[in-house]
Design a protein around this motif. Structure first.
Motif, PDB file in Angstrom:
ATOM      1  N   GLU A  22       0.855  -1.179   0.000  1.00 53.50           N
ATOM      2  CA  GLU A  22       0.000   0.000   0.000  1.00 53.50           C
ATOM      3  C   GLU A  22       0.897   1.237   0.000  1.00 53.50           C
ATOM      4  OE1 GLU A  22      -3.609   0.025   2.350  1.00 53.50           O
ATOM      5  OE2 GLU A  22      -3.108  -2.018   2.963  1.00 53.50           O
ATOM      6  N   VAL A  23       0.628   2.139  -0.930  1.00 49.27           N
ATOM      7  CA  VAL A  23       1.475   3.299  -1.151  1.00 49.27           C
ATOM      8  C   VAL A  23       0.740   4.571  -0.736  1.00 49.27           C
ATOM      9  CG1 VAL A  23       2.649   4.637  -2.942  1.00 49.27           C
ATOM     10  CG2 VAL A  23       2.689   2.146  -3.025  1.00 49.27           C
ATOM     11  N   PHE A  24       1.475   5.449  -0.034  1.00 54.91           N
ATOM     12  CA  PHE A  24       0.924   6.711   0.437  1.00 54.91           C
ATOM     13  C   PHE A  24       1.832   7.841  -0.037  1.00 54.91           C
ATOM     14  CE2 PHE A  24      -0.316   3.261   3.138  1.00 54.91           C
ATOM     15  CZ  PHE A  24      -1.682   3.452   3.275  1.00 54.91           C
ATOM     16  N   PRO A  25       1.568   8.337  -1.274  1.00 59.06           N
ATOM     17  CA  PRO A  25       2.403   9.406  -1.811  1.00 59.06           C
ATOM     18  C   PRO A  25       2.284  10.669  -0.963  1.00 59.06           C
ATOM     19  CG  PRO A  25       1.009   8.452  -3.524  1.00 59.06           C
ATOM     20  CD  PRO A  25       0.543   7.923  -2.205  1.00 59.06           C
ATOM     21  N   CYS A  26       3.412  11.299  -0.728  1.00 57.29           N
ATOM     22  CA  CYS A  26       3.422  12.461   0.142  1.00 57.29           C
ATOM     23  C   CYS A  26       4.693  13.258  -0.115  1.00 57.29           C
ATOM     24  CB  CYS A  26       3.371  11.988   1.595  1.00 57.29           C
ATOM     25  SG  CYS A  26       3.497  13.304   2.789  1.00 57.29           S
ATOM     26  N   GLU A  27       4.570  14.567  -0.188  1.00 58.41           N
ATOM     27  CA  GLU A  27       5.722  15.441  -0.375  1.00 58.41           C
ATOM     28  C   GLU A  27       5.988  16.292   0.865  1.00 58.41           C
ATOM     29  OE1 GLU A  27       7.463  15.542  -3.331  1.00 58.41           O
ATOM     30  OE2 GLU A  27       6.129  14.138  -4.353  1.00 58.41           O
ATOM     31  N   ASP A  28       4.974  16.485   1.683  1.00 58.33           N
ATOM     32  CA  ASP A  28       5.042  17.403   2.819  1.00 58.33           C
ATOM     33  C   ASP A  28       5.396  16.666   4.110  1.00 58.33           C
ATOM     34  OD1 ASP A  28       4.389  20.019   4.155  1.00 58.33           O
ATOM     35  OD2 ASP A  28       2.864  18.759   5.098  1.00 58.33           O
ATOM     36  N   PRO A  29       6.422  17.129   4.846  1.00 52.13           N
ATOM     37  CA  PRO A  29       6.820  16.441   6.074  1.00 52.13           C
ATOM     38  C   PRO A  29       5.718  16.370   7.133  1.00 52.13           C
ATOM     39  CG  PRO A  29       8.401  18.163   5.520  1.00 52.13           C
ATOM     40  CD  PRO A  29       7.287  18.242   4.534  1.00 52.13           C
ATOM     41  N   GLN A  30       4.940  17.434   7.283  1.00 56.26           N
ATOM     42  CA  GLN A  30       3.862  17.411   8.280  1.00 56.26           C
ATOM     43  C   GLN A  30       2.808  16.384   7.907  1.00 56.26           C
ATOM     44  OE1 GLN A  30       2.688  21.538   8.398  1.00 56.26           O
ATOM     45  NE2 GLN A  30       4.038  21.943  10.132  1.00 56.26           N
ATOM     46  N   GLU A  31       2.495  16.305   6.645  1.00 51.50           N
ATOM     47  CA  GLU A  31       1.533  15.302   6.184  1.00 51.50           C
ATOM     48  C   GLU A  31       2.110  13.900   6.368  1.00 51.50           C
ATOM     49  OE1 GLU A  31      -0.860  13.875   2.176  1.00 51.50           O
ATOM     50  OE2 GLU A  31       0.363  15.674   2.091  1.00 51.50           O
ATOM     51  N   ALA A  32       3.397  13.731   6.103  1.00 49.33           N
ATOM     52  CA  ALA A  32       4.043  12.422   6.275  1.00 49.33           C
ATOM     53  C   ALA A  32       3.965  11.969   7.726  1.00 49.33           C
ATOM     54  CB  ALA A  32       5.499  12.492   5.810  1.00 49.33           C
ATOM     55  N   ALA A  33       4.182  12.889   8.664  1.00 46.15           N
ATOM     56  CA  ALA A  33       4.091  12.547  10.092  1.00 46.15           C
ATOM     57  C   ALA A  33       2.673  12.110  10.445  1.00 46.15           C
ATOM     58  CB  ALA A  33       4.528  13.732  10.948  1.00 46.15           C
ATOM     59  N   LYS A  34       1.676  12.777   9.885  1.00 50.53           N
ATOM     60  CA  LYS A  34       0.283  12.407  10.140  1.00 50.53           C
ATOM     61  C   LYS A  34      -0.029  11.032   9.561  1.00 50.53           C
ATOM     62  CE  LYS A  34      -1.541  17.101  10.291  1.00 50.53           C
ATOM     63  NZ  LYS A  34      -2.386  18.099   9.593  1.00 50.53           N
TER      64      LYS A  34
END
Length: 107
Positions: A22-34
């Motif tokens: 399962e892949v969760f694309p993310c560029e933003d560090p705050q979003e990645a932490a969430k």
């Protein structure tokens, strides 16, 4: 079966979908932490995160370093490895056994 997730930049993690992760694309560090926190709460056993994102959210990752699950593992992004993933594994082994048995102090 335990769930495995991959968090990272879209160009770096899309290929993991092809092997059933399962892949969760993310560029933003705050979003990645969430995302990391949400997946841990949802019972994921293994969470891979790209080195550039992991470097920006060490506190979020450190929350799980001494817990049995989830295992949070840094992986290179599409630009290659910075060595952060191997340093992370080495530190985890050293914490577990009390000595650097992987590299003998040579990193």
């Amino acid at each position: 079966m335990n769930k495995i997730g991959v968090i990272g930049e879209n160009g770096s993690v899309g290929c993991f979908r092809a092997v059933g992760l399962e892949v969760f694309p993310c560029e933003d560090p705050q979003e990645a932490a969430k995302i990391l926190r949400k997946l841990a709460e949802d019972g994921y056993a293994i969470l891979y995160i790209t080195e550039p994102l992991a470097k920006q959210i060490p506190e979020a990752i450190d929350r799980y370093k001494d817990l049995p699950l989830p295992a949070v593992i840094t992986i290179p992004d599409r630009h290659g490895s910075s060595g952060a993933g191997m340093r992370s594994v080495s530190q985890a082994v050293e914490r577990a056994v009390g000595a650097d048995i992987l590299f003998g102090g040579e990193k």
